[in-house]
Design a protein around this motif. Sequence first.
Motif, short mmCIF file in Angstrom:
data_model
loop_
_atom_site.label_atom_id
_atom_site.label_comp_id
_atom_site.label_asym_id
_atom_site.label_seq_id
_atom_site.Cartn_x
_atom_site.Cartn_y
_atom_site.Cartn_z
N ALA A 83 -9.60 -17.30 -23.74
CA ALA A 83 -9.39 -18.40 -24.68
C ALA A 83 -9.90 -19.71 -24.10
O ALA A 83 -9.92 -19.92 -22.89
CB ALA A 83 -7.92 -18.54 -25.02
N SER A 84 -10.32 -20.59 -24.98
CA SER A 84 -10.76 -21.94 -24.60
C SER A 84 -9.64 -22.92 -24.94
O SER A 84 -9.32 -23.09 -26.12
CB SER A 84 -12.05 -22.32 -25.32
OG SER A 84 -13.10 -21.45 -24.96
N PRO A 85 -9.04 -23.57 -23.95
CA PRO A 85 -7.84 -24.38 -24.21
C PRO A 85 -8.11 -25.82 -24.61
O PRO A 85 -7.17 -26.54 -24.96
CB PRO A 85 -7.13 -24.34 -22.86
CG PRO A 85 -8.25 -24.28 -21.87
CD PRO A 85 -9.32 -23.43 -22.52
N LEU A 109 -5.24 -28.34 -26.10
CA LEU A 109 -4.66 -29.35 -25.21
C LEU A 109 -4.83 -30.75 -25.78
O LEU A 109 -3.93 -31.59 -25.64
CB LEU A 109 -5.31 -29.26 -23.83
CG LEU A 109 -4.93 -28.02 -23.00
CD1 LEU A 109 -5.76 -27.96 -21.73
CD2 LEU A 109 -3.44 -28.03 -22.66
N ARG A 110 -5.95 -31.01 -26.42
CA ARG A 110 -6.12 -32.33 -27.05
C ARG A 110 -5.08 -32.53 -28.16
O ARG A 110 -4.50 -33.61 -28.30
CB ARG A 110 -7.54 -32.45 -27.62
CG ARG A 110 -8.63 -32.57 -26.56
CD ARG A 110 -9.96 -32.94 -27.21
NE ARG A 110 -11.06 -32.93 -26.23
CZ ARG A 110 -11.90 -31.92 -26.08
NH1 ARG A 110 -11.79 -30.84 -26.83
NH2 ARG A 110 -12.87 -31.99 -25.17
N ALA A 111 -4.85 -31.49 -28.95
CA ALA A 111 -3.86 -31.59 -30.03
C ALA A 111 -2.45 -31.78 -29.46
O ALA A 111 -1.67 -32.58 -29.98
CB ALA A 111 -3.92 -30.34 -30.91
N LEU A 112 -2.13 -31.05 -28.40
CA LEU A 112 -0.82 -31.19 -27.76
C LEU A 112 -0.66 -32.59 -27.19
O LEU A 112 0.40 -33.22 -27.35
CB LEU A 112 -0.68 -30.15 -26.65
CG LEU A 112 0.58 -30.24 -25.80
CD1 LEU A 112 1.82 -30.00 -26.63
CD2 LEU A 112 0.51 -29.23 -24.64
N ALA A 113 -1.69 -33.10 -26.53
CA ALA A 113 -1.62 -34.43 -25.92
C ALA A 113 -1.38 -35.51 -26.97
O ALA A 113 -0.67 -36.49 -26.72
CB ALA A 113 -2.90 -34.72 -25.15
N ALA A 114 -1.95 -35.33 -28.15
CA ALA A 114 -1.79 -36.32 -29.21
C ALA A 114 -0.38 -36.31 -29.79
O ALA A 114 0.11 -37.35 -30.26
CB ALA A 114 -2.81 -36.04 -30.32
N GLN A 115 0.28 -35.16 -29.74
CA GLN A 115 1.61 -35.05 -30.34
C GLN A 115 2.74 -35.31 -29.35
O GLN A 115 3.82 -35.73 -29.74
CB GLN A 115 1.80 -33.66 -30.96
CG GLN A 115 0.93 -33.41 -32.17
CD GLN A 115 1.40 -32.23 -32.98
OE1 GLN A 115 2.54 -31.79 -32.88
NE2 GLN A 115 0.52 -31.70 -33.82
N ALA A 116 2.51 -35.04 -28.07
CA ALA A 116 3.55 -35.21 -27.07
C ALA A 116 3.73 -36.68 -26.73
O ALA A 116 2.76 -37.36 -26.37
CB ALA A 116 3.21 -34.40 -25.82
#
Length: 296
Positions: free
Chosen positions: A30-32, A36-43
């Motif tokens: 998998a390519s993360p 990770l960009r989506a997670l960083a924006a929400q966290a």
Amino acid sequence: MTIASQAQAGILEPIPALGRYLTCQLRVGASPQAVLRALAAQADGEQTMVGLGASLVRELGAEVPGLKAFSGITGARIKLPATPADLWIWLRGSDRGELLIRSRHLETLLAPAFDVQEIVDAFNHDHGKDLTGYEDGTENPEGAEAFAAALVAQGSGAPAGSSFVAVQRWHHHLSRFEAMPRQQQDHTIGRDRESNEELDDAPETAHVKRTAQESFDPEAFVLRRSMPWAEGNAGGLVFTAFGHSFDAFEALLGRMSGAEDGQTDALFTFTEPQTGAYFWCPPMRDGAIDLRAIGL
């Protein structure tokens, strides 16, 4: 801009009423990056905290100075399991249903690249006490000393305001502890349970004496943000220690495990770690997790 303002706020804030820990592994092939960009924006770094494992950073072709995988302590006389993971998320809140909904949302967000391998629910017990009834984190540094212990300073290698966290899930054999006479319980911890006063006559194996942070050279201060966990009638502690490096944690664990002088911490008479992992908690930028250090 201060170091504290650059950090994920949950590192420095008091323990929440409830917590939920998600431990995740990158799926093979998998390519993360997009996930990770989506997670960083929400966290937000406060209610949703994020830590990255060394294996994930390496998979991205990046390097964070000071980040490594936990591999135990050389010379330890007890078992210290190493259970490395790619991604660690600490959800903080006050409503268990809300934490469940948030974690399900995050599992869906992560699904294209990560498998959630373990979820542990935790809670604040009796105003910050361990399930044994003893106060946890009494010797935590405060204010500027907490910032210095937990956060990477400007020009120290890793990005300023980031932090390194050691996470272990300890399983308490509570029946063993409950069977001890009260004095033995106090001497195991090194404090009087009612007053929380340190006991001068406690043995050298008492936990407080083994982990007196100022007794190390250099001093071994970490910022503890541990929370009890329970499942059925079993329970323990999710030990969570933030530092500007892993050095202080390793010094503490080396002495506790008997690697330093052959004496093991009395805690091991009733509790044991079942997991052990290291993560890097990136700093914040404009209200989101800042992943520029790893090329995102």
